[in-house]
Design an enzyme around this catalytic site. Structure first.
Site, mmCIF file in Angstrom:
data_model
loop_
_atom_site.group_PDB
_atom_site.id
_atom_site.type_symbol
_atom_site.label_atom_id
_atom_site.label_comp_id
_atom_site.label_asym_id
_atom_site.label_seq_id
_atom_site.Cartn_x
_atom_site.Cartn_y
_atom_site.Cartn_z
ATOM 1 N N GLY A 51 -20.080 -53.781 -43.471
ATOM 2 C CA GLY A 51 -20.043 -54.435 -42.163
ATOM 3 C C GLY A 51 -19.666 -53.464 -41.075
ATOM 4 O O GLY A 51 -20.513 -52.940 -40.342
ATOM 5 N N SER A 52 -18.348 -53.159 -40.991
ATOM 6 C CA SER A 52 -17.866 -52.312 -39.896
ATOM 7 C C SER A 52 -18.485 -50.913 -39.947
ATOM 8 O O SER A 52 -18.752 -50.322 -38.892
ATOM 9 C CB SER A 52 -16.333 -52.240 -39.916
ATOM 10 O OG SER A 52 -15.863 -51.932 -41.204
ATOM 11 N N GLY A 110 -12.001 -62.497 -46.151
ATOM 12 C CA GLY A 110 -11.564 -63.163 -44.925
ATOM 13 C C GLY A 110 -11.800 -62.360 -43.665
ATOM 14 O O GLY A 110 -11.974 -62.932 -42.596
ATOM 15 N N PHE A 111 -11.818 -61.042 -43.799
ATOM 16 C CA PHE A 111 -11.924 -60.206 -42.601
ATOM 17 C C PHE A 111 -12.740 -58.945 -42.876
ATOM 18 O O PHE A 111 -12.699 -58.416 -43.987
ATOM 19 C CB PHE A 111 -10.525 -59.791 -42.115
ATOM 20 C CG PHE A 111 -9.634 -60.971 -41.843
ATOM 21 C CD1 PHE A 111 -9.719 -61.661 -40.645
ATOM 22 C CD2 PHE A 111 -8.763 -61.421 -42.822
ATOM 23 C CE1 PHE A 111 -8.925 -62.786 -40.405
ATOM 24 C CE2 PHE A 111 -7.963 -62.544 -42.595
ATOM 25 C CZ PHE A 111 -8.044 -63.225 -41.391
ATOM 26 N N GLY A 112 -13.434 -58.491 -41.847
ATOM 27 C CA GLY A 112 -14.091 -57.200 -41.921
ATOM 28 C C GLY A 112 -13.087 -56.100 -41.587
ATOM 29 O O GLY A 112 -11.969 -56.380 -41.144
ATOM 30 N N GLY A 113 -13.463 -54.874 -41.826
ATOM 31 C CA GLY A 113 -12.660 -53.733 -41.393
ATOM 32 C C GLY A 113 -11.427 -53.432 -42.220
ATOM 33 O O GLY A 113 -10.554 -52.682 -41.783
ATOM 34 N N HIS A 172 -22.888 -65.231 -48.565
ATOM 35 C CA HIS A 172 -21.618 -65.115 -49.288
ATOM 36 C C HIS A 172 -20.736 -66.271 -48.841
ATOM 37 O O HIS A 172 -20.189 -66.248 -47.741
ATOM 38 C CB HIS A 172 -20.982 -63.744 -48.955
ATOM 39 C CG HIS A 172 -19.631 -63.547 -49.559
ATOM 40 N ND1 HIS A 172 -18.831 -62.473 -49.230
ATOM 41 C CD2 HIS A 172 -18.929 -64.263 -50.483
ATOM 42 C CE1 HIS A 172 -17.695 -62.555 -49.906
ATOM 43 N NE2 HIS A 172 -17.737 -63.626 -50.669
ATOM 44 N N ASP A 215 -21.755 -63.796 -44.088
ATOM 45 C CA ASP A 215 -20.430 -64.233 -44.541
ATOM 46 C C ASP A 215 -20.060 -65.590 -43.961
ATOM 47 O O ASP A 215 -19.944 -65.739 -42.745
ATOM 48 C CB ASP A 215 -19.377 -63.208 -44.114
ATOM 49 C CG ASP A 215 -19.420 -61.957 -44.975
ATOM 50 O OD1 ASP A 215 -19.386 -62.082 -46.212
ATOM 51 O OD2 ASP A 215 -19.503 -60.853 -44.402
ATOM 52 N N HIS A 234 -26.418 -59.534 -45.165
ATOM 53 C CA HIS A 234 -25.277 -60.206 -45.796
ATOM 54 C C HIS A 234 -24.652 -61.157 -44.772
ATOM 55 O O HIS A 234 -24.276 -60.751 -43.675
ATOM 56 C CB HIS A 234 -24.265 -59.156 -46.267
ATOM 57 C CG HIS A 234 -23.131 -59.712 -47.061
ATOM 58 N ND1 HIS A 234 -23.245 -60.057 -48.391
ATOM 59 C CD2 HIS A 234 -21.850 -59.983 -46.710
ATOM 60 C CE1 HIS A 234 -22.079 -60.501 -48.824
ATOM 61 N NE2 HIS A 234 -21.213 -60.476 -47.821
ATOM 62 N N ASP A 272 -18.314 -55.508 -52.097
ATOM 63 C CA ASP A 272 -18.136 -55.995 -50.725
ATOM 64 C C ASP A 272 -16.716 -55.698 -50.249
ATOM 65 O O ASP A 272 -15.750 -56.203 -50.825
ATOM 66 C CB ASP A 272 -18.400 -57.510 -50.706
ATOM 67 C CG ASP A 272 -18.374 -58.117 -49.306
ATOM 68 O OD1 ASP A 272 -18.164 -57.382 -48.327
ATOM 69 O OD2 ASP A 272 -18.566 -59.341 -49.212
ATOM 70 N N GLY A 273 -16.615 -54.880 -49.194
ATOM 71 C CA GLY A 273 -15.326 -54.627 -48.553
ATOM 72 C C GLY A 273 -14.955 -53.158 -48.513
ATOM 73 O O GLY A 273 -14.811 -52.515 -49.555
ATOM 74 N N GLY A 274 -14.866 -52.628 -47.307
ATOM 75 C CA GLY A 274 -14.405 -51.244 -47.143
ATOM 76 C C GLY A 274 -15.385 -50.187 -47.607
ATOM 77 O O GLY A 274 -14.985 -49.041 -47.863
ATOM 78 N N SER A 329 -23.337 -56.430 -43.338
ATOM 79 C CA SER A 329 -22.697 -57.729 -43.112
ATOM 80 C C SER A 329 -22.652 -57.997 -41.621
ATOM 81 O O SER A 329 -22.026 -57.239 -40.866
ATOM 82 C CB SER A 329 -21.278 -57.716 -43.676
ATOM 83 O OG SER A 329 -20.558 -58.796 -43.103
ATOM 84 N N MET A 382 -17.199 -68.414 -43.752
ATOM 85 C CA MET A 382 -15.755 -68.631 -43.962
ATOM 86 C C MET A 382 -15.342 -69.954 -43.332
ATOM 87 O O MET A 382 -15.835 -70.297 -42.254
ATOM 88 C CB MET A 382 -14.968 -67.493 -43.326
ATOM 89 C CG MET A 382 -15.370 -66.116 -43.838
ATOM 90 S SD MET A 382 -14.358 -64.830 -43.088
ATOM 91 C CE MET A 382 -15.147 -63.366 -43.751
ATOM 92 N N MET A 394 -17.561 -68.288 -48.654
ATOM 93 C CA MET A 394 -16.107 -68.285 -48.835
ATOM 94 C C MET A 394 -15.640 -69.641 -48.324
ATOM 95 O O MET A 394 -14.970 -69.740 -47.281
ATOM 96 C CB MET A 394 -15.485 -67.112 -48.060
ATOM 97 C CG MET A 394 -15.780 -65.764 -48.705
ATOM 98 S SD MET A 394 -15.582 -64.357 -47.585
ATOM 99 C CE MET A 394 -17.195 -64.347 -46.808
#
Ligand code: DX5
Ligand code: ZN
Length: 226
Positions: A203-204, A144-147, A68, A37, A35, A181-183, A10, A39, A70
């Site tokens: 992402g991160s 809404g947020f990475g990390g 993606h 994102d 990816h 998607d996420g973490g 991402s 927003m 959002m």
């Protein structure tokens, strides 16, 4: 046949001042998809990039771009992303007034279509549209947020989606990907694959690494053990 796993870095965690270079670097390092994102500070509490940046990134990405969305509303922006070179477009059912129509619109514009489920969004929507979807995306964080940290309940949801996708694929012969998607990190990607995901957004975990190739290789080594 072994599953062909796909890793989708991402760019939310990339250096936006050097985005073209970041995309080239991560593709060279072995990314399967980019990816992207989007927003809008309305559907989600953050603001990122739109079709103009997708178009600017397109020549740097020699792999498909996985958009993606959002954003709310969804339909107005779909043709713009298709024209900007998106290959795949996913959206959230809560953000579209007419989910079936939006899926059709994405296909009409020559892209594959995905439906995204937030941590608290029920999978019921899938029963009515699974035969039209190319991908189901399970959010393992609130968007809404990475990390952010991986929400473990996503594993249960992935198992349920895998079953639904497999039976639809058997029935129709169409391919339906299951994305998460996420973490996503090196230390949980194997369990996530075991739960049923075949496409992994990270992402991160990739963009904060010194060496993108090493980060991707470590993830692939985990996937090879599934
Ligand atoms: C979150 C985005 C994600 C995000 C993932 O709303 O949809 O794609 O970039 O970032 P990490 O991998 O850092 O959780
Ligand atoms: Zn995303």
């Amino acid at each position: 046949m072994p599953t062909a796993y796909r890793i989708a870095p991402s760019i939310l965690s990339a250096d936006f001042a050097r985005l073209g270079e970041e995309v080239r670097k991560v593709v060279d390092a072995g990314a399967d998809l980019i990816h992207f994102d989007v927003m809008d500070n309305h559907y989600v509490p953050n603001l990122t990039v739109g079709p103009m940046v997708c178009e600017a990134v397109r020549p740097h990405a020699t792999v498909p771009i996985d958009v993606h969305l959002m954003v709310k509303p969804v339909d107005r922006i779909v043709p713009d992303f298709a024209r900007a070179g998106a290959n795949h477009i996913s959206f959230h059912p809560e953000a579209s007034e007419h989910v079936d129509r939006t899926i059709g619109l994405i296909h009409e514009h020559g892209c594959t279509a995905g439906l995204v489920f937030n941590p608290a969004t029920p999978l019921d929507w899938l029963m009515h549209v699974i035969d039209k979807l190319d991908l189901v995306l399970i959010m393992s964080v609130n968007p809404g947020f990475g990390g952010q940290s991986f929400i473990p309940h996503a594993l249960e949801k992935l198992k349920a989606v895998r079953k639904i996708a497999d039976s639809a694929m058997q029935r129709t012969g169409r391919t339906i990907h299951v994305e998460v998607d996420g973490g996503v990190k090196v230390d949980n990607i194997r369990a996530i694959a075991q739960a049923g995901a075949d496409t992994f957004v990270a992402g991160s975990a990739i963009f904060t690494a010194q060496d993108y190739r090493a980060a991707l290789s470590e993830m692939r080594a985990q996937l090879a053990m599934v």
